[in-house]
Design a protein around this motif. Structure first.
Motif, short mmCIF file in Angstrom:
data_model
loop_
_atom_site.label_atom_id
_atom_site.label_comp_id
_atom_site.label_asym_id
_atom_site.label_seq_id
_atom_site.Cartn_x
_atom_site.Cartn_y
_atom_site.Cartn_z
N UNK A 61 43.83 30.48 43.48
CA UNK A 61 43.81 29.44 44.76
C UNK A 61 42.78 29.56 45.43
N UNK A 62 41.95 30.68 45.75
CA UNK A 62 40.65 30.76 46.46
C UNK A 62 40.03 31.90 45.94
N UNK A 63 38.56 31.78 46.44
CA UNK A 63 37.76 32.92 45.91
C UNK A 63 36.84 33.08 47.14
N UNK A 64 36.56 34.29 47.62
CA UNK A 64 35.54 34.44 48.70
C UNK A 64 35.32 35.99 48.57
N UNK A 65 34.27 36.30 49.54
CA UNK A 65 33.68 37.77 49.58
C UNK A 65 34.27 38.62 50.73
N UNK A 66 34.38 39.54 50.40
CA UNK A 66 34.84 40.45 51.33
C UNK A 66 34.37 41.96 51.22
N UNK A 71 36.63 38.62 45.96
CA UNK A 71 38.39 38.45 46.18
C UNK A 71 38.80 37.29 45.58
N UNK A 72 39.75 37.28 44.73
CA UNK A 72 40.55 36.37 44.25
C UNK A 72 41.80 36.13 44.91
N UNK A 73 42.28 35.00 45.48
CA UNK A 73 43.63 34.86 46.15
C UNK A 73 44.44 34.11 44.98
N UNK A 74 45.43 34.67 44.51
CA UNK A 74 46.42 34.17 43.50
C UNK A 74 47.62 33.93 43.95
N UNK A 75 48.41 33.15 43.02
CA UNK A 75 50.02 32.77 43.42
C UNK A 75 50.92 33.78 42.71
N UNK A 76 50.27 34.90 42.32
CA UNK A 76 51.25 36.01 41.88
C UNK A 76 50.54 37.37 41.87
N UNK A 77 51.07 38.48 41.73
CA UNK A 77 50.41 39.59 41.49
C UNK A 77 50.07 39.98 40.26
N UNK A 78 49.17 40.70 40.18
CA UNK A 78 48.53 41.38 38.73
C UNK A 78 48.44 42.79 38.80
N UNK A 79 48.83 43.39 37.72
CA UNK A 79 48.92 44.96 37.74
C UNK A 79 47.47 45.44 37.78
N UNK A 80 47.36 46.48 38.64
CA UNK A 80 46.19 47.21 38.86
C UNK A 80 45.86 48.12 37.60
N UNK A 81 44.48 48.08 37.22
CA UNK A 81 44.35 49.06 36.11
C UNK A 81 44.37 48.10 34.49
N UNK A 82 44.97 47.10 34.81
CA UNK A 82 45.00 46.20 33.40
C UNK A 82 44.00 45.25 33.39
N UNK A 83 43.47 44.92 32.05
CA UNK A 83 42.61 44.01 31.81
C UNK A 83 43.23 42.38 31.79
N UNK A 84 42.66 41.56 32.20
CA UNK A 84 43.19 40.16 32.60
C UNK A 84 42.12 39.07 32.08
N UNK A 85 42.43 38.15 31.32
CA UNK A 85 41.77 37.08 30.79
C UNK A 85 41.45 35.99 31.85
N UNK A 86 40.24 35.60 32.23
CA UNK A 86 40.16 34.71 33.36
C UNK A 86 39.54 33.48 32.77
N UNK A 87 39.90 32.35 33.37
CA UNK A 87 39.43 30.93 32.72
C UNK A 87 39.13 30.06 34.07
N UNK A 88 37.75 29.73 33.81
CA UNK A 88 37.47 28.89 35.04
C UNK A 88 37.60 27.36 34.94
N UNK A 89 37.99 26.74 35.90
CA UNK A 89 38.21 25.28 35.81
C UNK A 89 36.86 24.76 35.64
N UNK A 90 36.72 24.01 34.43
CA UNK A 90 35.33 23.38 34.04
C UNK A 90 34.82 22.38 34.66
N UNK A 91 35.63 21.48 34.93
CA UNK A 91 35.47 20.18 35.61
C UNK A 91 35.14 20.29 36.74
N UNK A 92 35.79 21.29 37.58
CA UNK A 92 35.36 21.60 39.18
C UNK A 92 33.97 22.31 38.96
N UNK A 93 33.92 23.28 38.29
CA UNK A 93 32.59 24.04 38.20
C UNK A 93 31.23 23.08 37.82
#
Length: 409
Positions: A61-66, A71-93
C-alpha cells in the motif's frame, strides 16, 4: 549487504519480480510494516512516489524510508525469516519512469537555453510540476519544450551508476548531490548528468513525448505543469477531442476556431453591455412601481414610508440590492426599504435605511436569526440570507422584518 545492493531498483528499473527475506514485520495503524533484506520497490523520495504491487499474498500500500531502511506498508502480516516473492505494478512503475526522465530532459533544456535552475519537482498521479528559479515567457517555455522533445526523439542512451569521488569531481553535474556517499548519477548521453536515485528508462525515446500544459508565476520563479509518455498522449487526445467538438458546435474548421471564438467573445461582451442597460432600466421601472404601489407602513407619516416587500420577479442578490437602493434613493421613495426574494436555495434580504432611527445592519441580523440565517452591514445598508425551506420563504422573512421594524417605530 550495502545500501546500493539492497535496493534493486538502483541497478535495474525494469525489474518487476524479486525474492526477499522478511527481516521484520510489525503492525501499525491497521497496516503491517515489512522490511526485507533486499527490495525492488521504490520508496517515496526525490519527488517520485512509491511503487505498488504485492509481496507474496500481501498488497503493498505504501513504501517509504525509515532510519535508512525501505519499509513496505502491507494489508496483512508476513512471517519474519521467510522468503517472499515480490512483484511491482509495472504500469505505475513505467509511468513514473517516463515522467521522471522527462523532467530531467526538460530541466536540462532550461539550463542549457537560459541558465535557469530547477529548484523543485513533484510527480503526482495525474500531473508533474517543476519549479524554476526565474520568471519565464510562454515563448521561452515553448522553445525549451521543443529542445526537450528533440532529445526524446534522438533516442539517446540513459544510464545510471554509482560514481567514485574522483568521477564526481570531473562530471559536469547540473546540480550538486544531496548525499555525501553512494552518489548515483543519471546520465542522458551528451546532454545531462544529474544526481538522482529515481527510476528511468534506458533511452530517451521511451519517454515518448513531453508536453507542458500550464505555466504559473510564483515568488519570482515559475512553476510548470507537464506530462510525458502515456499521460501526454491522453492529454493530447482529450484536448483534441474537445477542440473538434467546439469546432463542430460552431460549424467552423479547427483552424478557424480561434477567430470564431474571438467573434463570439465580442458578441457576448456586446450582449452583456446591452443586458446591463436593460437591467438598469428594469430596476428603475420596478423601483417606481414599488414606490407607487406600497402604502406607508407602521403608521409612518406621509413622505417617510417604510417599504417591506417579498418579490417573485428578482432572482439574484445583486438585483435585490440594486432595487432596494433605487427605492430608497428616490425623492418620493422609502426612508426604509426592506426587500426579500428567493435566490437559488436561499432567501436573500436587503435593507436600506435613510431613517436615523433605523439601523439597517441590525434589522438584517435580527430578522434572519429566527430563520437560521446570517447577515450584517452598517446603519445605512445591510444584507444577508437564510436557507429556503418550510417556514422560510420571502414572505416569512418579510413578516419577521416587519416585527423587527416595529421596535424602531
Amino acid at each position: 549487504m550495502s545500501l546500493a545492493e539492497k535496493r534493486l531498483y538502483y541497478h535495474d528499473s525494469y525489474r518487476t519480480r524479486f525474492t526477499g527475506v522478511v527481516t521484520s514485520c510489525r503492525e501499525a495503524g491497521g497496516r503491517w510494516l515489512v522490511r526485507l533484506d533486499q527490495t525492488a520497490f521504490y520508496p517515496t523520495s526525490g519527488g517520485q512516489p512509491y511503487d505498488t504491487g504485492r509481496l507474496g499474498p500481501a498488497q503493498v500500500l505504501d513504501v517509504f524510508v525509515e532510519e535508512g531502511e525501505v519499509v513496505h506498508a502491507t494489508d496483512r502480516p508476513l512471517p519474519t525469516g521467510e522468503a517472499v516473492e515480490g512483484e511491482i505494478d509495472w504500469e505505475r512503475r513505467h509511468d513514473f519512469m517516463q515522467q521522471h526522465c522527462g523532467q530531467h530532459v526538460l530541466s536540462a533544456s532550461f539550463e542549457r537555453l537560459y541558465d535557469i535552475d530547477t529548484v523543485g519537482f513533484h510527480l503526482g498521479d495525474e500531473w508533474v510540476t517543476v519549479d524554476l528559479d526565474a520568471e519565464l515567457t510562454w515563448d521561452q517555455v515553448a522553445e525549451a519544450e521543443r529542445l526537450a522533445n528533440q532529445v526524446v526523439w534522438e533516442d539517446r542512451p540513459v544510464y545510471a551508476r554509482f560514481v567514485t569521488e574522483e568521477e564526481l569531481a570531473v562530471l559536469p553535474l547540473r546540480r550538486p548531490p544531496k548525499v555525501d556517499e553512494d552518489v548515483r548519477v543519471v546520465t542522458i548521453e551528451g546532454f545531462d548528468h544529474n544526481p538522482c536515485g529515481g527510476t528511468h528508462p534506458r533511452r530517451t525515446g521511451e519517454i515518448g513525448l513531453i508536453k507542458v500544459v500550464k505555466m504559473e508565476r510564483m515568488r519570482g520563479g515559475t512553476r510548470l505543469t507537464f506530462v510525458c509518455g502515456k499521460r501526454a498522449l491522453r492529454v493530447v487526445q482529450a484536448r483534441f477531442e474537445a477542440v473538434n467538438e467546439l469546432a463542430r458546435r460552431l460549424s467552423v474548421s479547427v483552424e478557424d476556431l480561434p477567430a470564431a471564438v474571438e467573434k463570439l467573445s465580442q458578441e457576448a461582451q456586446g450582449a452583456q453591455k446591452r443586458m446591463r442597460v436593460l437591467q438598469d432600466q428594469w430596476l428603475d421601472l420596478r423601483a417606481e412601481a414599488l414606490v407607487r404601489r406600497v402604502a406607508p407602513e407602521g403608521g409612518e407619516p406621509p413622505g417617510r414610508p417604510w417599504v417591506c416587500e417579498a418579490l417573485e420577479d428578482v432572482d439574484t442578490a445583486d438585483s435585490l440590492r440594486g432595487l432596494a437602493q433605487r427605492v430608497a434613493a428616490r425623492e418620493d421613495g422609502a426612508t426604509v426599504c426592506a426587500l426579500a426574494a428567493v435566490t437559488g436555495e436561499r432567501v436573500s434580504l436587503v435593507v436600506v435605511s435613510r431613517d436615523p432611527r433605523v439601523d439597517a445592519g441590525a434589522v438584517v441580523r435580527a430578522a434572519l436569526e429566527p430563520h437560521a440565517g446570517r447577515g450584517g452591514g452598517n446603519p445605512k445598508q445591510g444584507q444577508g440570507s437564510a436557507p429556503a425551506g418550510p417556514g422560510t420563504d420571502a414572505s416569512a422573512v418579510c413578516d419577521t422584518v416587519r416585527r423587527v421594524l416595529a421596535s424602531f417605530a
